[in-house]
Design a protein around this motif. Structure first.
Motif, PDB file in Angstrom:
ATOM      1  N   ALA A 152       0.832  -1.208   0.000  1.00  0.00           N
ATOM      2  CA  ALA A 152       0.000   0.000   0.000  1.00  0.00           C
ATOM      3  C   ALA A 152       0.864   1.255   0.000  1.00  0.00           C
ATOM      4  N   PHE A 153       1.939   1.233   0.768  1.00  0.00           N
ATOM      5  CA  PHE A 153       2.838   2.390   0.794  1.00  0.00           C
ATOM      6  C   PHE A 153       3.442   2.624  -0.586  1.00  0.00           C
ATOM      7  N   GLY A 154       3.833   1.548  -1.257  1.00  0.00           N
ATOM      8  CA  GLY A 154       4.417   1.687  -2.579  1.00  0.00           C
ATOM      9  C   GLY A 154       3.424   2.145  -3.630  1.00  0.00           C
ATOM     10  N   MET A 155       2.153   1.753  -3.498  1.00  0.00           N
ATOM     11  CA  MET A 155       1.141   2.151  -4.467  1.00  0.00           C
ATOM     12  C   MET A 155       0.621   3.564  -4.212  1.00  0.00           C
ATOM     13  N   LEU A 156       0.499   3.956  -2.960  1.00  0.00           N
ATOM     14  CA  LEU A 156      -0.041   5.278  -2.635  1.00  0.00           C
ATOM     15  C   LEU A 156       1.030   6.368  -2.659  1.00  0.00           C
ATOM     16  N   TYR A 157       2.274   5.993  -2.374  1.00  0.00           N
ATOM     17  CA  TYR A 157       3.374   6.955  -2.392  1.00  0.00           C
ATOM     18  C   TYR A 157       4.516   6.379  -3.239  1.00  0.00           C
ATOM     19  N   PRO A 158       4.292   6.176  -4.520  1.00  0.00           N
ATOM     20  CA  PRO A 158       5.277   5.456  -5.345  1.00  0.00           C
ATOM     21  C   PRO A 158       6.614   6.168  -5.486  1.00  0.00           C
ATOM     22  N   ASN A 159       6.617   7.486  -5.442  1.00  0.00           N
ATOM     23  CA  ASN A 159       7.854   8.241  -5.645  1.00  0.00           C
ATOM     24  C   ASN A 159       8.519   8.676  -4.351  1.00  0.00           C
ATOM     25  N   GLU A 160       7.949   8.247  -3.226  1.00  0.00           N
ATOM     26  CA  GLU A 160       8.578   8.537  -1.932  1.00  0.00           C
ATOM     27  C   GLU A 160       9.897   7.775  -1.835  1.00  0.00           C
ATOM     28  N   ARG A 161      10.939   8.438  -1.403  1.00  0.00           N
ATOM     29  CA  ARG A 161      12.267   7.818  -1.360  1.00  0.00           C
ATOM     30  C   ARG A 161      12.531   7.155  -0.008  1.00  0.00           C
ATOM     31  N   ILE A 162      13.086   5.965  -0.077  1.00  0.00           N
ATOM     32  CA  ILE A 162      13.442   5.183   1.106  1.00  0.00           C
ATOM     33  C   ILE A 162      14.947   4.971   1.086  1.00  0.00           C
ATOM     34  N   VAL A 163      15.582   5.227   2.200  1.00  0.00           N
ATOM     35  CA  VAL A 163      17.030   5.038   2.308  1.00  0.00           C
ATOM     36  C   VAL A 163      17.298   3.657   2.885  1.00  0.00           C
ATOM     37  N   LEU A 164      17.984   2.837   2.120  1.00  0.00           N
ATOM     38  CA  LEU A 164      18.307   1.487   2.563  1.00  0.00           C
ATOM     39  C   LEU A 164      19.418   1.517   3.606  1.00  0.00           C
ATOM     40  N   LEU A 165      19.447   0.478   4.431  1.00  0.00           N
ATOM     41  CA  LEU A 165      20.524   0.360   5.407  1.00  0.00           C
ATOM     42  C   LEU A 165      21.792  -0.168   4.752  1.00  0.00           C
ATOM     43  N   PRO A 167      22.897  -1.387   0.813  1.00  0.00           N
ATOM     44  CA  PRO A 167      23.778  -0.212   0.941  1.00  0.00           C
ATOM     45  C   PRO A 167      22.953   1.030   1.271  1.00  0.00           C
ATOM     46  N   PRO A 168      23.550   2.047   1.874  1.00  0.00           N
ATOM     47  CA  PRO A 168      22.793   3.258   2.280  1.00  0.00           C
ATOM     48  C   PRO A 168      22.529   4.190   1.097  1.00  0.00           C
ATOM     49  N   ILE A 169      21.645   3.787   0.229  1.00  0.00           N
ATOM     50  CA  ILE A 169      21.307   4.589  -0.942  1.00  0.00           C
ATOM     51  C   ILE A 169      19.793   4.793  -0.969  1.00  0.00           C
ATOM     52  N   PRO A 170      19.320   5.936  -1.491  1.00  0.00           N
ATOM     53  CA  PRO A 170      17.872   6.160  -1.591  1.00  0.00           C
ATOM     54  C   PRO A 170      17.285   5.420  -2.781  1.00  0.00           C
ATOM     55  N   ILE A 171      16.075   4.961  -2.625  1.00  0.00           N
ATOM     56  CA  ILE A 171      15.373   4.257  -3.684  1.00  0.00           C
ATOM     57  C   ILE A 171      13.895   4.598  -3.585  1.00  0.00           C
ATOM     58  N   LYS A 172      13.229   4.739  -4.715  1.00  0.00           N
ATOM     59  CA  LYS A 172      11.811   5.061  -4.714  1.00  0.00           C
ATOM     60  C   LYS A 172      11.007   3.878  -4.177  1.00  0.00           C
ATOM     61  N   LYS A 174       8.216   2.520  -5.062  1.00  0.00           N
ATOM     62  CA  LYS A 174       7.669   1.564  -6.021  1.00  0.00           C
ATOM     63  C   LYS A 174       8.719   0.529  -6.430  1.00  0.00           C
ATOM     64  N   TYR A 175       9.984   0.943  -6.537  1.00  0.00           N
ATOM     65  CA  TYR A 175      11.035  -0.008  -6.879  1.00  0.00           C
ATOM     66  C   TYR A 175      11.398  -0.872  -5.677  1.00  0.00           C
ATOM     67  N   PHE A 176      11.329  -0.299  -4.506  1.00  0.00           N
ATOM     68  CA  PHE A 176      11.606  -1.065  -3.291  1.00  0.00           C
ATOM     69  C   PHE A 176      10.584  -2.178  -3.109  1.00  0.00           C
ATOM     70  N   VAL A 177       9.301  -1.866  -3.303  1.00  0.00           N
ATOM     71  CA  VAL A 177       8.243  -2.866  -3.163  1.00  0.00           C
ATOM     72  C   VAL A 177       8.363  -3.936  -4.235  1.00  0.00           C
ATOM     73  N   ALA A 178       8.635  -3.521  -5.474  1.00  0.00           N
ATOM     74  CA  ALA A 178       8.788  -4.493  -6.553  1.00  0.00           C
ATOM     75  C   ALA A 178       9.956  -5.432  -6.290  1.00  0.00           C
ATOM     76  N   GLY A 179      11.047  -4.897  -5.761  1.00  0.00           N
ATOM     77  CA  GLY A 179      12.190  -5.739  -5.435  1.00  0.00           C
ATOM     78  C   GLY A 179      11.885  -6.720  -4.323  1.00  0.00           C
ATOM     79  N   TYR A 180      11.158  -6.261  -3.319  1.00  0.00           N
ATOM     80  CA  TYR A 180      10.789  -7.146  -2.212  1.00  0.00           C
ATOM     81  C   TYR A 180       9.891  -8.281  -2.707  1.00  0.00           C
ATOM     82  N   ALA A 181       8.948  -7.946  -3.585  1.00  0.00           N
ATOM     83  CA  ALA A 181       8.052  -8.966  -4.124  1.00  0.00           C
ATOM     84  C   ALA A 181       8.826  -9.987  -4.955  1.00  0.00           C
ATOM     85  N   ALA A 182       9.796  -9.517  -5.737  1.00  0.00           N
ATOM     86  CA  ALA A 182      10.600 -10.429  -6.551  1.00  0.00           C
ATOM     87  C   ALA A 182      11.429 -11.365  -5.676  1.00  0.00           C
ATOM     88  N   ILE A 183      11.998 -10.836  -4.603  1.00  0.00           N
ATOM     89  CA  ILE A 183      12.786 -11.672  -3.693  1.00  0.00           C
ATOM     90  C   ILE A 183      11.911 -12.740  -3.042  1.00  0.00           C
TER      91      ILE A 183
END
Length: 259
Positions: A152-165, A167-172, A174-183
Motif C-alpha cells: 500500500a505504501f508503494g502504491m499510494l506513495y510510489p515516488n517517496e524515497r526510502i534510504v536502505l541500510l 547499501p545506504p542509498i535512496p530508492i523510490k 515503487k522499486y523497493f516494493v517491486a524488489g521485495y516482491a521479486a525476492i
C-alpha cells in the motif's frame, strides 16, 4: 516519536506486543496459544476458521515480532486511507495471506501423495499418525499483513524515497516494493526454509486487489457526480428547522388574533 505514529498503527503495534507477552505468560503455565490460535492446515484436526484472524497476532520469537512491528512502524503511517479503512485493509491482507498459505499447503499435500498414507516419518525414528504430522503445519505472524501494508505504501506513495541500510542509498518506494516482491517470489520456489513465503505474497496480492477495488469504486463515484447522476443533499440549518413556514404565519395574520 511514538506519539507521531497514527493512532490506528499505534493500536496495532500495542496489540501485537501484548499478544506476544501473553504467549510468554501462558507458556509458563503450560498453555500453548500457538496450538490454539495459530493457523493450522485446513485438513488437520486442530484447524478452525477463526484461526485465519487470530494467527496474525501471534509470533514465534522476539526477533519475529520485532521485524514485523518495525516494518509496520515504517510503512504503517498511511493516513490517506483513514483509520477504519486502514484497519480493514490490514485484516484483509492478513486473512488473504492465510488463505494463500492454506492453498499452498493443500497443493503440497496432494502433489506429494500424502492423502494415501495414514502414517508418516516424523524424523524421530518412528512413524507418527498423519493427523499429528499435519497439525505441525502451523502458520503464525503478522508478516502477510505487513507485506500488504508495504505494498500500500508503494502504491499510494510510489515516488517517496526510502534510504536502505545496506547499501545506504535512496530508492523510490515503487522499486523497493517491486524488489521485495521479486525476492519473496524467488525464495518461495528456491528455498526450503520454515518461512511462509506464499503468505507474504498472498498479503501483497490481496492488498493489491483491495486497493484496486477501492480506487475503481472512487472513480465510478466521482464520474457519477460529474455526470449529474446525483445531488448532494443539503441539511437544513437550525434556524430553518425551528422557524415556522411563511404560509402558516400568513394564515394567522389573515384570521387575526384571538381576543
Amino acid at each position: 516519536m511514538f506519539k507521531q505514529i497514527p493512532p490506528f498503527t499505534r493500536s496495532l503495534l500495542l496489540i501485537n506486543v501484548i499478544c506476544y507477552l501473553l504467549q510468554l505468560l501462558f507458556e509458563r503455565s503450560g498453555i500453548d496459544l500457538v496450538a490454539l490460535f495459530g493457523l493450522h492446515f485446513a485438513k488437520a484436526s486442530d484447524f478452525y476458521l477463526f484461526q485465519l484472524l487470530t494467527y496474525m497476532f501471534l509470533h514465534g520469537s522476539f526477533g519475529h515480532l520485532f521485524f514485523n512491528m518495525f516494518s509496520l512502524w515504517m510503512f504503517g503511517g498511511i493516513r490517506s486511507l483513514g483509520s477504519r479503512r486502514f484497519l480493514t485493509y490490514y485484516l484483509i491482507c492478513g486473512i488473504g495471506a492465510g488463505l494463500c498459505q492454506e492453498l499452498w499447503q493443500l497443493g503440497e499435500f496432494y502433489m506429494e501423495g500424502m492423502s494415501g498414507y495414514e502414517f508418516v516419518d516424523g524424523g524421530i525414528g518412528a512413524p507418527i499418525p498423519m493427523d499429528l504430522f499435519l497439525n505441525r503445519w502451523t502458520t503464525i505472524g503478522a508478516s502477510g499483513a505487513c507485506y500488504g501494508v508495504l505494498l500500500a505504501f508503494g502504491m499510494l506513495y510510489p515516488n517517496e524515497r526510502i534510504v536502505l541500510l545496506i547499501p545506504p542509498i535512496p530508492i523510490k518506494a515503487k522499486y523497493f516494493v517491486a524488489g521485495y516482491a521479486a525476492i519473496e517470489l524467488y525464495s518461495a520456489y528456491a528455498s526450503n526454509d520454515n518461512i511462509a513465503h506464499f503468505a507474504h505474497l498472498g498479503g501483497m496480492l490481496f492488498g493489491f486487489l483491495l486497493l484496486r477495488y477501492w480506487r475503481r469504486a472512487n472513480e465510478r463515484r466521482q464520474a457519477a457526480w460529474q455526470n449529474g447522476w446525483g445531488t448532494v443533499p443539503q441539511k437544513p440549518s437550525l434556524g430553518q428547522r425551528v422557524k415556522p413556514p411563511r404560509r402558516r404565519a400568513a394564515a394567522r395574520s389573515a384570521y387575526g388574533r384571538n381576543p
